[in-house]
Design an enzyme around this catalytic site. Structure first.
Site, mmCIF file in Angstrom:
data_model
loop_
_atom_site.group_PDB
_atom_site.id
_atom_site.type_symbol
_atom_site.label_atom_id
_atom_site.label_comp_id
_atom_site.label_asym_id
_atom_site.label_seq_id
_atom_site.Cartn_x
_atom_site.Cartn_y
_atom_site.Cartn_z
ATOM 1 N N HIS A 164 43.239 -60.121 18.560
ATOM 2 C CA HIS A 164 42.976 -61.553 18.764
ATOM 3 C C HIS A 164 43.542 -62.088 20.076
ATOM 4 C CE1 HIS A 164 41.658 -65.494 17.740
ATOM 5 N NE2 HIS A 164 41.644 -65.325 16.441
ATOM 6 N N ASP A 379 21.782 -61.145 17.295
ATOM 7 C CA ASP A 379 20.570 -60.421 16.918
ATOM 8 C C ASP A 379 20.486 -59.124 17.718
ATOM 9 O OD1 ASP A 379 18.052 -59.499 16.302
ATOM 10 O OD2 ASP A 379 16.974 -61.240 17.089
#
Length: 452
Positions: A164, A379
């Site tokens: 992170h 996508d």
């Protein structure tokens, strides 16, 4: 619909390193003073599930995605490096081009069989995201780990683990969006911007806000807030009916508040009641507030570092529990309003002056909203995922995710981690506040709608 306890076999390939597809600079790049705080030195997991696509018939998702990763790393080359730590705990990326970890797997299960277990807390993460030995560290380890698991129905799971400190959820989605665009052969819509100095401390550093979210933890004798040996990890779905009921608790002039605000007020109040704290104990809620788009901050499009802070709302536990919902809502709005250039710079200054401390966890609840991050826009050629977002909660922290339930309702799914006995009380309080009818008549119905 598969129970979360049902097992299935997964065959994992050998973990491999995906390196940039072309030459990249060999250099050292400092993280920002927001990036390298102690509270972000952990591995964050997300997961996305994709259905079969006839357009991609005959193409293996692992092959397609691995190609996109290698090409995208040419632009995001720091992600292929390794972290080093310098004096005053300052983190730097050694842009060595060593690569990111990638695992290909096959699971003998279909999306239909998985059912709602694809939602957080996903009980199958150990199978869908292999814990590669020696890769878990913050320093000197790969910054990203991806696993593509093909399912028997032709769909697949895409799981990710990110250090992170290198980026936030928006930054990860930005990287994965480029991966998808390259995989589909379309034009790249956004190139990365480093510019971590935007979130560095001033010279000289000066703390100008009371950052209660970093207060040192004081001893508290209340066992409910400390006994985390036996934890319940549950998720709750808030659809249009639940949100409308929550809004009905507010005066008319406050009902146009955001879903994030009203839901956070509800969860904070219910969680505090469930913990059974003394009335005079101070409790907090720290919402993750993005710096992107905020006046004065000028965060450029393409920035993929950590660009947020979590200003803390504070209240006495008794007052929070006894007051109407608008009280908690007002405190959250006030905390959010602090977010701006001066606040972010004050946080960065605090990091430098106080040794990059971790955020406060005692009597604090941190909430991150990923519903607008863009996971559903990633996508790879198979369209949008049917679920995309955090894999679950972590102690003291919940992440909101988007989801459409079996009834076709769009809503917010919230994973929560609490001791078992506290979770039971939390559920009771949640049912009371989200129900339009007395608890005795609606308890089972709300439980079934809320707990996934």
């Amino acid at each position: 619909m598969m129970s979360s306890r049902t097992s299935f076999s997964v065959v994992h390939g050998e973990p491999e390193l995906v390196v940039p597809a072309g030459p990249t600079p060999r250099e050292l790049k400092n993280l920002s003073d927001i990036d390298d705080q102690e509270g972000l030195r952990f591995q964050h997991q997300v997961i996305m599930f994709y259905q079969k696509s006839h357009v991609m018939e005959g193409k293996h998702p692992a092959t397609v995605i691995k190609y996109g990763l290698a090409e995208a790393l040419v632009h995001y080359y720091p992600l292929a490096g390794r972290l080093r730590e310098w004096p005053n705990r300052k983190l730097t990326v050694d842009c060595s081009g060593e690569g990111i970890l990638f695992v290909e797997a096959e699971a003998h299960v279909s999306l239909k069989e998985l059912g709602n277990s694809i939602l957080p807390p996903c009980p199958h993460m150990k199978e869908l995201l292999l814990d590669v030995p020696g890769s878990q560290g913050i320093l000197g380890c790969p910054l990203l780990l991806f696993q593509v698991t093909r399912l028997t129905c032709g769909g697949f799971a895409f799981a990710a683990r990110m250090n992170h400190t290198i980026c936030d959820s928006l930054g990860l989605v930005q990287f994965l969006t480029m991966v998808g665009e390259i995989a589909r052969g379309v034009s790249i819509s956004q190139f990365p911007v480093w510019q971590r100095e935007l979130f560095n401390a001033r010279d000289p550093p000066r703390i100008t806000y009371a950052h209660h979210e970093y207060d040192e933890t004081k001893h508290c004798s209340n066992k409910d807030t400390m006994d985390f040996d036996q934890m319940a990890h549950e998720s709750f779905f808030f659809g249009p009916k639940e949100i409308a009921t929550l809004r009905s608790h507010l005066p008319q002039h406050l009902r146009k508040c955001s879903t994030f605000e009203i839901l956070s007020a509800c969860l904070w109040k219910c969680r505090t009641k469930a913990l059974g704290l003394e009335p005079n104990e101070i409790v907090g809620l720290s919402p993750f507030i993005t710096a992107r788009g905020k006046v004065g901050l000028h965060v450029p499009n393409g920035y993929y570092g950590n660009a947020f802070a979590f200003p803390m709302a504070l209240s006495k536990a008794g007052l929070l529990c006894q007051s109407p919902l608008e009280y908690a809502l007002g405190l959250i709005k006030k905390a959010k309003a602090q977010m701006g250039l001066e606040y972010v710079k004050s946080v960065a200054d605090l990091m430098v002056l106080k040794g990059r401390p971790k955020y406060k966890t005692k009597e604090n609840y941190l909430i991150g909203d990923t519903t607008h991050v863009g996971f559903y826009d990633v996508d790879f050629g198979w369209g949008s995922p049917i679920y995309g977002g955090p894999a679950g909660a972590i102690p003291f922290v919940s992440f909101y995710g988007r989801f459409r339930n079996n009834e076709g309702e769009d809503g917010v799914v919230v994973p929560i981690l609490l001791p078992h006995h506290v979770m039971k009380r939390f559920l009771f309080e949640l049912v009371k506040i989200t129900s339009e009818v007395p608890v005795g008549l609606s308890y089972n119905k709300i439980t079934n709608r809320s707990m996934l």
